[in-house]
Write an enzyme that holds these catalytic residues in place. Structure first.
Site, PDB file in Angstrom:
ATOM      1  N   ASP A  71      30.792  30.794 -13.661  1.00 44.16           N
ATOM      2  CA  ASP A  71      31.127  31.482 -14.805  1.00 44.16           C
ATOM      3  C   ASP A  71      30.580  30.868 -16.025  1.00 44.16           C
ATOM      4  OD1 ASP A  71      33.333  32.006 -13.103  1.00 44.16           O
ATOM      5  OD2 ASP A  71      34.823  32.180 -14.637  1.00 44.16           O
ATOM      6  N   LYS A  91      33.493  38.719 -17.925  1.00 41.37           N
ATOM      7  CA  LYS A  91      34.861  38.061 -18.363  1.00 41.37           C
ATOM      8  C   LYS A  91      35.013  37.857 -19.702  1.00 41.37           C
ATOM      9  CE  LYS A  91      36.609  33.457 -17.534  1.00 41.37           C
ATOM     10  NZ  LYS A  91      36.403  31.902 -16.995  1.00 41.37           N
ATOM     11  N   LYS A 149      37.046  40.157 -15.305  1.00 39.85           N
ATOM     12  CA  LYS A 149      37.877  39.202 -15.429  1.00 39.85           C
ATOM     13  C   LYS A 149      38.605  38.821 -16.668  1.00 39.85           C
ATOM     14  CE  LYS A 149      38.098  34.100 -14.613  1.00 39.85           C
ATOM     15  NZ  LYS A 149      37.678  32.962 -13.972  1.00 39.85           N
TER      16      LYS A 149
END
EC number: 4.1.2.4
Length: 258
Positions: free
Chosen positions: A102, A165, A199
């Site tokens: 990430d 995300k 996400k």
């Protein structure tokens, strides 16, 4: 099973169970690994700092859940625009054995009008990842404006992101349903639903929250879309609430808010 229980079970299996705190220790990460294995199924992944990957891998293997994926973070949490450092951190994460990375998008550069650095950073980090999943954190709560959130999402997708995300969880405003809708609409409108996931992270704390996010994904991208290769929740305290909703009481996760 009630609709809320069904949503809770679905959400649990989509969780990236997270600890990204300055006081993280091996013991806390081992406990996180134990929490990822629940009586009603495992979380999709855990999300931890890179230095804890080896102990997490060992713990997950020893407890019989090697399929729980290990996600880690790079260029975190500030999203600086130094491509070289972001790529070096990403390569190091891969070398540690991360299954997923990430990375924080250089959102301040975009706010200042620079679209190129974000594209290049994501592109090079994806090259460093190869087949490893790259999720890009655009920090919606700092971008704030729909035009910027959609532009950041588009840049990430064009540069090869596997997921977009919302947030690091380290700024005042993290995931919100409004921001989630904007990002899901970009995935739909670009026609990339097969290969790009979403996400939300930070602020998803209850089964009701999770159910609302999943209902939105079902509405925008279809009820089959949000599987564990297309949808994750970045959270920690959410797990306790989901287990309580499912009336599983013999296991309680660390309630530290994320």
């Amino acid at each position: 099973m009630s609709d809320l229980k069904a949503a809770a079970l679905r959400a649990l299996k989509l969780m990236d169970l997270t600890t990204l705190n300055d006081d993280d220790t091996d013991a806390k990460v081992i406990a996180l690994c134990h929490d990822a294995k629940t009586p009603v199924g495992n979380t999709a992944a855990i999300c931890i700092y890179p230095r804890f990957i080896p102990i997490a891998k060992k713990t997950l293997r020893e407890q019989g859940t090697p399929e729980v994926r290990i996600a880690t973070v790079t260029n975190f949490p500030y999203g600086n625009d130094d491509i070289e450092i972001a790529v070096a951190e990403t390569k190091a994460a891969v070398a540690y054995g991360a299954d997923e990375v990430d990375v924080v998008f250089p959102y301040r550069a975009l706010m200042a009008g620079d679209e190129k650095v974000g594209f290049e950073l994501v592109k090079q980090c994806k090259e460093a990842c190869g087949d490893i999943l790259l999720k890009v954190i655009i920090e919606t709560g700092e971008l704030k404006e729909e035009a910027l959130i959609k532009k950041a999402s588009q840049i990430c997708i064009e540069a090869g992101a596997d997921f977009i995300k919302t947030s690091t969880g380290k700024v005042p405003v993290n995931a919100t349903p409004e921001y989630a809708r904007m990002m899901l609409e970009v995935i739909r409108d670009m026609g990339v639903a097969e290969k790009v996931g979403f996400k939300p992270a930070g602020g998803v704390r209850t089964a009701e929250d999770a159910a609302a996010y999943l209902a939105m994904a079902d509405d925008i991208l279809g009820s089959e879309w949000a599987d564990n290769m297309h949808y994750r929740f970045g959270a920690s305290s959410l797990l306790t609430n989901l287990l309580n909703t499912l009336e599983v009481t013999d296991q309680v996760a660390d309630p530290a808010a994320y």
